[in-house]
Motif scaffolding. Structure first.
Motif, PDB file in Angstrom:
ATOM      1  N   GLU A 215       5.878  16.965  16.293  1.00 34.51           N
ATOM      2  CA  GLU A 215       5.805  16.087  15.118  1.00 34.51           C
ATOM      3  C   GLU A 215       6.381  14.703  15.428  1.00 34.51           C
ATOM      4  OE1 GLU A 215       6.160  19.524  11.634  1.00 34.51           O
ATOM      5  OE2 GLU A 215       7.950  18.539  12.440  1.00 34.51           O
ATOM      6  N   ALA A 216       7.490  14.679  16.133  1.00 35.03           N
ATOM      7  CA  ALA A 216       8.107  13.399  16.487  1.00 35.03           C
ATOM      8  C   ALA A 216       7.189  12.600  17.402  1.00 35.03           C
ATOM      9  CB  ALA A 216       9.457  13.634  17.155  1.00 35.03           C
ATOM     10  N   ALA A 217       6.584  13.281  18.374  1.00 34.99           N
ATOM     11  CA  ALA A 217       5.652  12.609  19.275  1.00 34.99           C
ATOM     12  C   ALA A 217       4.467  12.054  18.499  1.00 34.99           C
ATOM     13  CB  ALA A 217       5.181  13.579  20.352  1.00 34.99           C
ATOM     14  N   GLY A 218       4.010  12.831  17.504  1.00 32.03           N
ATOM     15  CA  GLY A 218       2.885  12.387  16.691  1.00 32.03           C
ATOM     16  C   GLY A 218       3.183  11.132  15.909  1.00 32.03           C
ATOM     17  N   LEU A 219       4.435  10.961  15.485  1.00 33.46           N
ATOM     18  CA  LEU A 219       4.813   9.756  14.745  1.00 33.46           C
ATOM     19  C   LEU A 219       4.638   8.496  15.585  1.00 33.46           C
ATOM     20  CD1 LEU A 219       8.059  11.002  12.922  1.00 33.46           C
ATOM     21  CD2 LEU A 219       5.804  10.592  11.908  1.00 33.46           C
ATOM     22  N   LEU A 220       4.734   8.652  16.916  1.00 35.74           N
ATOM     23  CA  LEU A 220       4.583   7.503  17.824  1.00 35.74           C
ATOM     24  C   LEU A 220       3.235   7.510  18.538  1.00 35.74           C
ATOM     25  CD1 LEU A 220       8.125   7.239  19.472  1.00 35.74           C
ATOM     26  CD2 LEU A 220       7.277   6.220  17.376  1.00 35.74           C
ATOM     27  N   ASN A 221       2.376   8.444  18.131  1.00 36.55           N
ATOM     28  CA  ASN A 221       1.051   8.564  18.762  1.00 36.55           C
ATOM     29  C   ASN A 221       1.154   8.771  20.271  1.00 36.55           C
ATOM     30  OD1 ASN A 221      -0.446   8.179  16.316  1.00 36.55           O
ATOM     31  ND2 ASN A 221      -0.043   5.975  16.456  1.00 36.55           N
ATOM     32  N   PHE A 227       6.228  11.665  25.397  1.00 33.35           N
ATOM     33  CA  PHE A 227       7.257  11.382  24.408  1.00 33.35           C
ATOM     34  C   PHE A 227       8.629  11.841  24.900  1.00 33.35           C
ATOM     35  CE2 PHE A 227       9.896  13.278  21.069  1.00 33.35           C
ATOM     36  CZ  PHE A 227      10.209  12.146  20.322  1.00 33.35           C
ATOM     37  N   CYS A 228       8.723  13.076  25.389  1.00 27.11           N
ATOM     38  CA  CYS A 228      10.009  13.608  25.860  1.00 27.11           C
ATOM     39  C   CYS A 228      10.566  12.776  27.012  1.00 27.11           C
ATOM     40  CB  CYS A 228       9.853  15.062  26.292  1.00 27.11           C
ATOM     41  SG  CYS A 228       9.561  16.202  24.918  1.00 27.11           S
ATOM     42  N   LYS A 229       9.689  12.356  27.899  1.00 26.27           N
ATOM     43  CA  LYS A 229      10.110  11.557  29.043  1.00 26.27           C
ATOM     44  C   LYS A 229      10.643  10.214  28.585  1.00 26.27           C
ATOM     45  CE  LYS A 229       8.355   9.985  33.529  1.00 26.27           C
ATOM     46  NZ  LYS A 229       7.154   9.943  34.418  1.00 26.27           N
ATOM     47  N   GLN A 230       9.946   9.563  27.655  1.00 32.40           N
ATOM     48  CA  GLN A 230      10.375   8.260  27.168  1.00 32.40           C
ATOM     49  C   GLN A 230      11.627   8.359  26.304  1.00 32.40           C
ATOM     50  OE1 GLN A 230       9.196   5.148  27.912  1.00 32.40           O
ATOM     51  NE2 GLN A 230       8.039   6.262  29.465  1.00 32.40           N
ATOM     52  N   PHE A 231      11.736   9.429  25.505  1.00 30.98           N
ATOM     53  CA  PHE A 231      12.917   9.595  24.650  1.00 30.98           C
ATOM     54  C   PHE A 231      14.168   9.743  25.499  1.00 30.98           C
ATOM     55  CE2 PHE A 231      15.926  11.497  21.786  1.00 30.98           C
ATOM     56  CZ  PHE A 231      15.611  10.941  20.558  1.00 30.98           C
ATOM     57  N   LYS A 232      14.072  10.501  26.585  1.00 28.30           N
ATOM     58  CA  LYS A 232      15.223  10.682  27.469  1.00 28.30           C
ATOM     59  C   LYS A 232      15.619   9.352  28.110  1.00 28.30           C
ATOM     60  CE  LYS A 232      18.211  13.207  29.852  1.00 28.30           C
ATOM     61  NZ  LYS A 232      17.778  14.245  30.804  1.00 28.30           N
ATOM     62  N   LYS A 233      14.634   8.538  28.454  1.00 28.92           N
ATOM     63  CA  LYS A 233      14.935   7.232  29.035  1.00 28.92           C
ATOM     64  C   LYS A 233      15.646   6.337  28.032  1.00 28.92           C
ATOM     65  CE  LYS A 233      11.425   6.588  32.642  1.00 28.92           C
ATOM     66  NZ  LYS A 233      10.315   5.722  33.079  1.00 28.92           N
TER      67      LYS A 233
END
Length: 294
Positions: A215-221, A227-233
């Motif tokens: 769902e979180a990834a979907g919010l950012l398309n 998404f997980c890779k970018q969020f960790k960065k």
């Protein structure tokens, strides 16, 4: 260390005419991995001067290890967060200032050429200049002098601090301005940073909600993997870890208030299972909820 309700920090500066402030930050008896700077951003520039211990600061998705004497330059609007990498006392100084500090230089042609592009965000200094040019270390005495001036607060200290910061930026610009990439090179990165700011602000306001990775990834398309890779960065933690940190910091605040039972606190932060809540709380805080209450 409490976690803010809002991701954007409204930093208190000394005075309108000289918008800067020096903060002395300490975390005594820090554990490895413990937060020493909560994730936030502000419209001001920040210079981090490490004094004791060691840590890792994630600034605009990139990790930077620091030891005593190291200096990091956080750009205005940059997301940043810090964690201890040692067991023991950690201390660092943050020099925060707004670009308007140098407004009276606006008609100076050399200022417009060398310093103004950084103040306007058209280009950015390297977060850790020493990684690019070891000669920058000679300029850091200006930071120590500025810190000492701010602490002593002798007459006209504001002028001296302002002059030292402007001189520092000018000297660094002399080194890096000829090497800067075209503006558009960082445009995609800046856009991505703004998207994550919005999501993280949403998480911090609604941490009790059940928001899955998909769902979180979907919010950012974004697809979940990217998404997980970018969020960790961006944050230095996984999405699940970050949500848990927000929840456990709020739980600690509620427990210290003492008005709710442990089960009620668990429900308030989105943990329906009290046993699971106790397990996660101890994992992040090192003690059980009952021990905090006592």
């Amino acid at each position: 260390m409490t976690y803010p309700k809002e991701l954007r920090e409204m930093t208190r500066l000394a005075e309108k005419s000289y918008p800067f402030m020096v903060f002395h930050n300490r975390c005594d008896g820090a554990k490895q991995g413990q937060s020493i700077l909560y994730l936030h951003w502000h419209e001001h520039f920040e210079i981090i001067v490490m004094q004791q211990g060691s840590g890792i600061f994630h600034i605009d998705s990139q990790p930077y290890e620091v030891h005593p004497g190291d200096v990091l330059f956080v750009p205005a609007g940059g997301l940043h967060v810090g964690y201890s990498t040692c067991e023991g006392d950690v201390a660092y100084v943050s020099i925060v200032f707004n670009g308007s500090l140098f407004n009276d230089y606006v008609h100076d042609g050399l200022h417009a050429k060398y310093v103004q592009p950084y103040l306007e965000g058209r280009i950015q200094l390297p977060v850790n200049p020493l990684l690019h040019d070891s000669g920058c270390a000679a300029h850091y005495r200006l930071l120590q002098e500025a810190i000492a001036e701010f602490k002593a607060k002798q007459p006209a200290y504001q002028l001296i601090v302002k002059s030292q910061l402007h001189l520092l930026f000018t000297l660094l610009a002399r080194t890096f301005l000829p090497l800067q990439l075209p503006e558009r090179a960082g445009s995609r990165f800046m856009e991505n940073r703004e998207r994550f700011k919005t999501l993280i602000a949403h998480i911090e306001k609604n941490f009790a909600d059940k928001l899955t990775v998909d769902e979180a990834a979907g919010l950012l398309n974004l697809n979940p993997y990217h998404f997980c890779k970018q969020f960790k960065k961006q944050t230095g933690r996984t999405f699940v870890e970050y949500v848990n940190v927000c929840r456990m910091n709020e739980a600690e605040r509620l427990l210290l208030e003492g008005e709710l039972s442990v089960t009620e606190v668990a429900g308030k932060v989105g943990c329906d299972n009290p046993n699971y809540f106790t397990k996660v709380f101890k994992q992040y805080k090192g003690v059980t909820p009952s021990q905090v209450r006592r």
